[in-house]
Design a protein around this motif. Structure first.
Motif, PDB file in Angstrom:
ATOM      1  N   ILE A   4       1.218   6.347   9.846  1.00  0.00           N
ATOM      2  CA  ILE A   4       0.726   5.689   8.645  1.00  0.00           C
ATOM      3  C   ILE A   4       1.903   5.056   7.909  1.00  0.00           C
ATOM      4  O   ILE A   4       2.983   5.652   7.824  1.00  0.00           O
ATOM      5  N   THR A   5       1.671   3.882   7.384  1.00  0.00           N
ATOM      6  CA  THR A   5       2.682   3.215   6.565  1.00  0.00           C
ATOM      7  C   THR A   5       2.408   3.529   5.106  1.00  0.00           C
ATOM      8  O   THR A   5       1.314   3.285   4.601  1.00  0.00           O
ATOM      9  N   PHE A   6       3.403   4.083   4.446  1.00  0.00           N
ATOM     10  CA  PHE A   6       3.321   4.411   3.028  1.00  0.00           C
ATOM     11  C   PHE A   6       4.123   3.395   2.234  1.00  0.00           C
ATOM     12  O   PHE A   6       5.251   3.060   2.605  1.00  0.00           O
ATOM     13  N   GLN A   7       3.560   2.901   1.155  1.00  0.00           N
ATOM     14  CA  GLN A   7       4.244   1.986   0.240  1.00  0.00           C
ATOM     15  C   GLN A   7       5.000   2.828  -0.765  1.00  0.00           C
ATOM     16  O   GLN A   7       4.394   3.479  -1.617  1.00  0.00           O
ATOM     17  N   LEU A   8       6.327   2.848  -0.671  1.00  0.00           N
ATOM     18  CA  LEU A   8       7.139   3.673  -1.563  1.00  0.00           C
ATOM     19  C   LEU A   8       7.323   3.015  -2.923  1.00  0.00           C
ATOM     20  O   LEU A   8       7.330   3.678  -3.948  1.00  0.00           O
ATOM     21  N   ASN A   9       7.535   1.730  -2.917  1.00  0.00           N
ATOM     22  CA  ASN A   9       7.619   0.939  -4.135  1.00  0.00           C
ATOM     23  C   ASN A   9       7.269  -0.502  -3.762  1.00  0.00           C
ATOM     24  O   ASN A   9       6.824  -0.753  -2.648  1.00  0.00           O
ATOM     25  N   GLU A  12       9.545  -1.467  -0.624  1.00  0.00           N
ATOM     26  CA  GLU A  12       9.957  -0.505   0.392  1.00  0.00           C
ATOM     27  C   GLU A  12       8.762   0.260   0.951  1.00  0.00           C
ATOM     28  O   GLU A  12       7.896   0.701   0.205  1.00  0.00           O
ATOM     29  N   THR A  13       8.738   0.397   2.280  1.00  0.00           N
ATOM     30  CA  THR A  13       7.703   1.179   2.949  1.00  0.00           C
ATOM     31  C   THR A  13       8.363   2.229   3.842  1.00  0.00           C
ATOM     32  O   THR A  13       9.547   2.149   4.149  1.00  0.00           O
ATOM     33  N   ALA A  14       7.569   3.201   4.247  1.00  0.00           N
ATOM     34  CA  ALA A  14       8.024   4.228   5.189  1.00  0.00           C
ATOM     35  C   ALA A  14       6.891   4.484   6.167  1.00  0.00           C
ATOM     36  O   ALA A  14       5.735   4.615   5.765  1.00  0.00           O
ATOM     37  N   VAL A  32       3.578  15.504   7.259  1.00  0.00           N
ATOM     38  CA  VAL A  32       4.084  14.292   7.898  1.00  0.00           C
ATOM     39  C   VAL A  32       5.536  14.466   8.311  1.00  0.00           C
ATOM     40  O   VAL A  32       6.258  15.316   7.777  1.00  0.00           O
ATOM     41  N   THR A  33       5.965  13.629   9.258  1.00  0.00           N
ATOM     42  CA  THR A  33       7.343  13.631   9.723  1.00  0.00           C
ATOM     43  C   THR A  33       7.729  12.222  10.145  1.00  0.00           C
ATOM     44  O   THR A  33       6.861  11.401  10.445  1.00  0.00           O
ATOM     45  N   GLU A  34       9.018  11.950  10.163  1.00  0.00           N
ATOM     46  CA  GLU A  34       9.498  10.640  10.593  1.00  0.00           C
ATOM     47  C   GLU A  34       9.562  10.523  12.103  1.00  0.00           C
ATOM     48  O   GLU A  34       9.525   9.426  12.643  1.00  0.00           O
ATOM     49  N   GLU A  35       9.663  11.643  12.807  1.00  0.00           N
ATOM     50  CA  GLU A  35       9.812  11.657  14.263  1.00  0.00           C
ATOM     51  C   GLU A  35       8.504  12.045  14.936  1.00  0.00           C
ATOM     52  O   GLU A  35       7.851  12.997  14.525  1.00  0.00           O
ATOM     53  N   TYR A  58      -0.131   9.481  -2.718  1.00  0.00           N
ATOM     54  CA  TYR A  58       0.339  10.815  -2.383  1.00  0.00           C
ATOM     55  C   TYR A  58       1.640  11.134  -3.095  1.00  0.00           C
ATOM     56  O   TYR A  58       2.411  10.242  -3.432  1.00  0.00           O
ATOM     57  N   THR A  59       1.886  12.416  -3.294  1.00  0.00           N
ATOM     58  CA  THR A  59       3.134  12.884  -3.868  1.00  0.00           C
ATOM     59  C   THR A  59       3.640  14.075  -3.054  1.00  0.00           C
ATOM     60  O   THR A  59       2.853  14.786  -2.430  1.00  0.00           O
ATOM     61  N   ASP A  60       4.948  14.274  -3.088  1.00  0.00           N
ATOM     62  CA  ASP A  60       5.527  15.456  -2.453  1.00  0.00           C
ATOM     63  C   ASP A  60       5.870  16.526  -3.487  1.00  0.00           C
ATOM     64  O   ASP A  60       6.498  17.522  -3.176  1.00  0.00           O
TER      65      ASP A  60
END
Length: 84
Positions: A4-9, A12-14, A32-35, A58-60
């Motif tokens: 999933i692509t998250f919009q950080l701001n 910027e996406t992750a 979730v994980t990056e790998e 979402y928030t961490d």
């Protein structure tokens, strides 16, 4: 594993892989994980979007008690992981 692509701001996406998801007391949580494979750092995300929102938010930021409860569930669902 879903990615999933998250919009950080605004600029910027992750892209994160969803390892597992659960729902507790009406609140959705994602692990979730990056790998996609291997040992890596995982993050628990809590959905904070309103019902009328078209995009999930979402928030961490979880309380210690909330983190412990959700981490215990994810640990049961995924026997080969350790969350700290």
């Amino acid at each position: 594993m879903d990615k999933i692509t998250f919009q950080l701001n605004e600029n910027e996406t992750a892209e994160l892989y969803v390892v597992e998801q659960t729902r507790i007391a009406g609140v959705n949580y994602l692990l979730v994980t990056e790998e996609e494979t291997g040992d890596g750092e995982a993050i628990i995300l809590k959905e904070v979007s309103a019902a009328e929102d078209t995009m999930g938010e979402y928030t961490d930021e979880l309380t210690d008690k909330e983190f412990e409860a959700v981490a215990a569930i994810f640990s049961e669902l995924l026997e080969d992981i350790e969350l700290t």
